[in-house]
Design a protein around this motif. Sequence first.
Motif, PDB file in Angstrom:
ATOM      1  N   PHE A 128      23.046  -1.506  52.027  1.00  0.00           N
ATOM      2  CA  PHE A 128      23.622  -2.538  51.160  1.00  0.00           C
ATOM      3  C   PHE A 128      23.031  -3.879  51.571  1.00  0.00           C
ATOM      4  O   PHE A 128      23.312  -4.376  52.655  1.00  0.00           O
ATOM      5  N   MET A 129      22.222  -4.452  50.697  1.00  0.00           N
ATOM      6  CA  MET A 129      21.534  -5.699  51.022  1.00  0.00           C
ATOM      7  C   MET A 129      22.438  -6.907  50.775  1.00  0.00           C
ATOM      8  O   MET A 129      23.074  -7.012  49.721  1.00  0.00           O
ATOM      9  N   PRO A 130      22.528  -7.831  51.737  1.00  0.00           N
ATOM     10  CA  PRO A 130      23.338  -9.044  51.547  1.00  0.00           C
ATOM     11  C   PRO A 130      22.777  -9.936  50.448  1.00  0.00           C
ATOM     12  O   PRO A 130      21.624  -9.779  50.019  1.00  0.00           O
ATOM     13  N   ASP A 131      23.587 -10.888  50.019  1.00  0.00           N
ATOM     14  CA  ASP A 131      23.177 -11.840  48.996  1.00  0.00           C
ATOM     15  C   ASP A 131      22.001 -12.675  49.502  1.00  0.00           C
ATOM     16  O   ASP A 131      22.010 -13.162  50.631  1.00  0.00           O
ATOM     17  N   GLU A 132      21.043 -12.860  48.651  1.00  0.00           N
ATOM     18  CA  GLU A 132      19.800 -13.503  49.081  1.00  0.00           C
ATOM     19  C   GLU A 132      19.963 -14.980  49.395  1.00  0.00           C
ATOM     20  O   GLU A 132      19.426 -15.481  50.381  1.00  0.00           O
ATOM     21  N   ASP A 133      20.712 -15.720  48.550  1.00  0.00           N
ATOM     22  CA  ASP A 133      20.750 -17.182  48.705  1.00  0.00           C
ATOM     23  C   ASP A 133      22.034 -17.706  49.339  1.00  0.00           C
ATOM     24  O   ASP A 133      22.274 -18.912  49.358  1.00  0.00           O
ATOM     25  N   ASN A 134      22.892 -16.794  49.839  1.00  0.00           N
ATOM     26  CA  ASN A 134      24.124 -17.204  50.518  1.00  0.00           C
ATOM     27  C   ASN A 134      25.091 -17.925  49.584  1.00  0.00           C
ATOM     28  O   ASN A 134      25.875 -18.769  50.009  1.00  0.00           O
ATOM     29  N   VAL A 135      25.074 -17.589  48.308  1.00  0.00           N
ATOM     30  CA  VAL A 135      26.021 -18.158  47.346  1.00  0.00           C
ATOM     31  C   VAL A 135      26.586 -17.024  46.500  1.00  0.00           C
ATOM     32  O   VAL A 135      25.835 -16.331  45.816  1.00  0.00           O
ATOM     33  N   LEU A 136      27.908 -16.839  46.566  1.00  0.00           N
ATOM     34  CA  LEU A 136      28.579 -15.816  45.765  1.00  0.00           C
ATOM     35  C   LEU A 136      29.492 -16.515  44.764  1.00  0.00           C
ATOM     36  O   LEU A 136      30.588 -16.961  45.118  1.00  0.00           O
ATOM     37  N   PRO A 137      29.062 -16.645  43.508  1.00  0.00           N
ATOM     38  CA  PRO A 137      29.905 -17.325  42.512  1.00  0.00           C
ATOM     39  C   PRO A 137      31.146 -16.521  42.163  1.00  0.00           C
ATOM     40  O   PRO A 137      31.118 -15.287  42.095  1.00  0.00           O
ATOM     41  N   ILE A 138      32.261 -17.225  41.971  1.00  0.00           N
ATOM     42  CA  ILE A 138      33.523 -16.613  41.551  1.00  0.00           C
ATOM     43  C   ILE A 138      33.952 -17.315  40.271  1.00  0.00           C
ATOM     44  O   ILE A 138      34.517 -18.406  40.316  1.00  0.00           O
ATOM     45  N   CYS A 139      33.677 -16.704  39.141  1.00  0.00           N
ATOM     46  CA  CYS A 139      34.030 -17.296  37.862  1.00  0.00           C
ATOM     47  C   CYS A 139      35.026 -16.405  37.138  1.00  0.00           C
ATOM     48  O   CYS A 139      35.306 -15.295  37.577  1.00  0.00           O
ATOM     49  N   ASP A 140      35.587 -16.902  36.030  1.00  0.00           N
ATOM     50  CA  ASP A 140      36.569 -16.100  35.308  1.00  0.00           C
ATOM     51  C   ASP A 140      35.925 -15.080  34.376  1.00  0.00           C
ATOM     52  O   ASP A 140      36.605 -14.409  33.613  1.00  0.00           O
ATOM     53  N   ASP A 141      34.608 -14.969  34.462  1.00  0.00           N
ATOM     54  CA  ASP A 141      33.876 -13.908  33.786  1.00  0.00           C
ATOM     55  C   ASP A 141      32.585 -13.672  34.561  1.00  0.00           C
ATOM     56  O   ASP A 141      32.213 -14.486  35.413  1.00  0.00           O
TER      57      ASP A 141
END
Length: 322
Positions: A128-141
Amino acid sequence: MATLLADKYEARKAEVNERFEQLRANEEKLNRIFAEIYNMVGEVPIEVEDKYVSVARIFDTADEIPESYKGNKYVRTKRDEITSLMSYAVGCMFGRYSLDVDGLVLADQGDTLANYVAKMPDANNITFMPDEDNVLPICDDEYFEDDIVGRFVEFVRVVYGAETLEENLRFIADALGGKGTPRQVIRVYFLKDFFSDHCQTYKKRPIYWLFDSGKKNGFKALVYMHRYQPDLLARVRTDYVFAQQERYRTQIGYIDDALASAEKGERVKLEKQRKKFVDQLEETAKFEEKLHHLADQMIAIDLDDGVKVNYAKFQDVLAKIK
């Protein structure tokens, strides 16, 4: 091989609760031994009350916890177990943890994905590869490819198998509680509760930081402080906030076109949706200004200063720690 998360949960509950009873039995045995040594049998209590056993005990729901356990800080519920799993999954998304090696992986200041790959036993076969840019967006869609809910669903698929994915997501959603499809329930948890749970776990010193535009949920994103780089805010602004603002403008445009020919019942629904997007767009516009101001400063952090000092440097764009 596909695995049911429900089975894993039941196995863990049985193991944890057996350990609880074993510790209680051990403590009562010691009490009995010392009472006999000091000739105090019948004068001191031998039995150990539920609330004084200092290891975890799991109940399916909070309603099932007997009054005798109230005050025991080690008591947990199915929801606690599931939110712990979700926290671990986020750790894997950031590279703090890995499905391929034990212990911490990325935990030094400025760690990158290259550091993660270098620590893997087989760089060409990472589970399982981690997120590339260290940003995980949390939006309502699900607006972004690295949307946190999409990544979490992929984590569950990788760990427990594709065949049981939907059943496992339902189990997770049932444990969390709430209305809607399993993915909707999971999204609501990440939007509303994940960060507060994380702050509680880490005693108000979060290692995952939440960029938060405000109450309208115009934009939210998690980042991992150990992977922070001075250009992070600029990347959040250009790669995510700008893109999100453009989506809101596009949605407003679509709704305006639809309103031109909409009937009364549909018009009410469309106007409600339009107001939501307008509010989110306005919120992200104010957020972007604050983000721009900080991004231009290319702020450096020093992990030795601690979370409180470093978090305060970005308090205008990060969620409040409660």
